[in-house]
Design a protein around this motif. Structure first.
Motif, PDB file in Angstrom:
ATOM      1  N   LEU A  54       0.873  -1.167   0.000  1.00  0.00           N
ATOM      2  CA  LEU A  54       0.000   0.000   0.000  1.00  0.00           C
ATOM      3  C   LEU A  54       0.913   1.221   0.000  1.00  0.00           C
ATOM      4  O   LEU A  54       1.578   1.505   0.992  1.00  0.00           O
ATOM      5  CB  LEU A  54      -0.894   0.008   1.242  1.00  0.00           C
ATOM      6  N   SER A  55       0.965   1.940  -1.114  1.00  0.00           N
ATOM      7  CA  SER A  55       2.010   2.950  -1.275  1.00  0.00           C
ATOM      8  C   SER A  55       1.559   4.367  -0.969  1.00  0.00           C
ATOM      9  O   SER A  55       2.204   5.324  -1.380  1.00  0.00           O
ATOM     10  CB  SER A  55       2.572   2.886  -2.693  1.00  0.00           C
ATOM     11  N   GLY A  56       0.450   4.540  -0.277  1.00  0.00           N
ATOM     12  CA  GLY A  56       0.055   5.876   0.125  1.00  0.00           C
ATOM     13  C   GLY A  56      -0.316   6.739  -1.063  1.00  0.00           C
ATOM     14  O   GLY A  56      -1.200   6.390  -1.853  1.00  0.00           O
ATOM     15  N   ASN A  57       0.374   7.867  -1.228  1.00  0.00           N
ATOM     16  CA  ASN A  57       0.028   8.811  -2.287  1.00  0.00           C
ATOM     17  C   ASN A  57       0.379   8.300  -3.678  1.00  0.00           C
ATOM     18  O   ASN A  57      -0.168   8.759  -4.669  1.00  0.00           O
ATOM     19  CB  ASN A  57       0.736  10.149  -2.047  1.00  0.00           C
ATOM     20  N   ALA A  58       1.334   7.368  -3.771  1.00  0.00           N
ATOM     21  CA  ALA A  58       1.760   6.839  -5.072  1.00  0.00           C
ATOM     22  C   ALA A  58       1.000   5.547  -5.368  1.00  0.00           C
ATOM     23  O   ALA A  58       1.572   4.468  -5.431  1.00  0.00           O
ATOM     24  CB  ALA A  58       3.266   6.611  -5.093  1.00  0.00           C
ATOM     25  N   GLN A  59      -0.287   5.674  -5.568  1.00  0.00           N
ATOM     26  CA  GLN A  59      -1.119   4.484  -5.722  1.00  0.00           C
ATOM     27  C   GLN A  59      -0.742   3.653  -6.942  1.00  0.00           C
ATOM     28  O   GLN A  59      -0.932   2.441  -6.946  1.00  0.00           O
ATOM     29  CB  GLN A  59      -2.595   4.896  -5.808  1.00  0.00           C
ATOM     30  N   TYR A  60      -0.222   4.313  -7.979  1.00  0.00           N
ATOM     31  CA  TYR A  60       0.143   3.569  -9.179  1.00  0.00           C
ATOM     32  C   TYR A  60       1.211   2.526  -8.896  1.00  0.00           C
ATOM     33  O   TYR A  60       1.340   1.538  -9.616  1.00  0.00           O
ATOM     34  CB  TYR A  60       0.628   4.519 -10.271  1.00  0.00           C
ATOM     35  N   LEU A  61       1.985   2.715  -7.833  1.00  0.00           N
ATOM     36  CA  LEU A  61       3.050   1.779  -7.505  1.00  0.00           C
ATOM     37  C   LEU A  61       2.537   0.533  -6.782  1.00  0.00           C
ATOM     38  O   LEU A  61       3.257  -0.446  -6.655  1.00  0.00           O
ATOM     39  CB  LEU A  61       4.109   2.472  -6.642  1.00  0.00           C
ATOM     40  N   SER A  62       1.312   0.585  -6.301  1.00  0.00           N
ATOM     41  CA  SER A  62       0.784  -0.584  -5.598  1.00  0.00           C
ATOM     42  C   SER A  62      -0.407  -1.198  -6.325  1.00  0.00           C
ATOM     43  O   SER A  62      -1.113  -2.036  -5.770  1.00  0.00           O
ATOM     44  CB  SER A  62       0.381  -0.201  -4.165  1.00  0.00           C
TER      45      SER A  62
END
Length: 213
Positions: free
Chosen positions: A114-122
């Motif tokens: 769960l990558s927080g603000n960088a949702q594209y990474l998760s």
């Protein structure tokens, strides 16, 4: 002399590993496998054997495997799943006595990050389903090959102060945003320990950030 073949040697992750080899393992020989050697730092081109090759080409692997003891595989991209099968076939056909393969795979393929603000990474599972399936299949490809291996599934690898590294099994363990970023050098140390100490033997492990060292 011990030789490590570094596949995808122009990636920042691989270059952190190469720097660690220079400082902590100066007697280890490196062979750097790249598509474009101009992207390598000049010091790497001068010091190490550079092999120009493409990760999708069987013959390039066959050429690169001569005299190799260990493999650090950092070739990335959305089409790289089948590359693993090509590499394994080349190792088998050449009867290369590979002691260990460390493979840098995609984080998030089990939905663990769960990558927080960088949702594209998760969101790799939903955004790239075919790629994700190849990455999931990779574990069986290595198991069926008979090779010793470790698959690392990091989150976002970044520069900065070193931290402790945390590895997670089973695969479904949820990893929150505060653990998502992983220090490059810390990760390189984990990869070196997996290669030379056989840490995480025949496992696929997610990797996340711990407390500052």
């Amino acid at each position: 002399m011990t030789t490590v073949l570094v596949l995808g040697a122009t990636s920042p992750t691989a270059q952190a590993f190469i720097h660690l080899m220079q400082t902590d393992y100066p007697t280890v020989n490196l062979k750097l496998f790249v598509r474009n050697p101009k992207k390598l730092p000049k010091e790497f081109r001068q010091r190490f054997d550079v092999i120009v090759g493409d990760g999708s080409h069987y013959d390039d692997y066959v050429t690169a495997l001569t005299g190799v003891d260990y493999i650090y595989n950092s070739i990335g991209g959305l089409e790289t799943g089948p590359y693993t099968q090509t590499l394994i076939r080349a190792i088998k056909d050449t009867k290369s006595p590979i002691k260990k393969v460390v493979d840098i795979s995609a984080g998030g393929i089990y939905g663990e990050y769960l990558s927080g603000n960088a949702q594209y990474l998760s969101s790799v599972r939903t955004t790239y389903p075919e790629y994700t399936q190849d990455q999931l299949n990779k574990l069986d490809w290595y198991r069926n090959s008979g090779l010793n291996f470790t698959i690392f599934r990091p989150g976002l690898i970044q520069n900065g102060p070193e931290t402790q590294i945390i590895t997670h099994t089973p695969d479904y363990r949820t990893i929150g945003p505060d653990e998502f970023d992983v220090n490059r050098t810390t990760f390189a140390r984990a990869a070196a320990n997996a290669l030379f100490n056989d840490d995480y033997h025949n496992q696929s492990v997610s990797v996340s950030n711990g407390a500052p060292l």
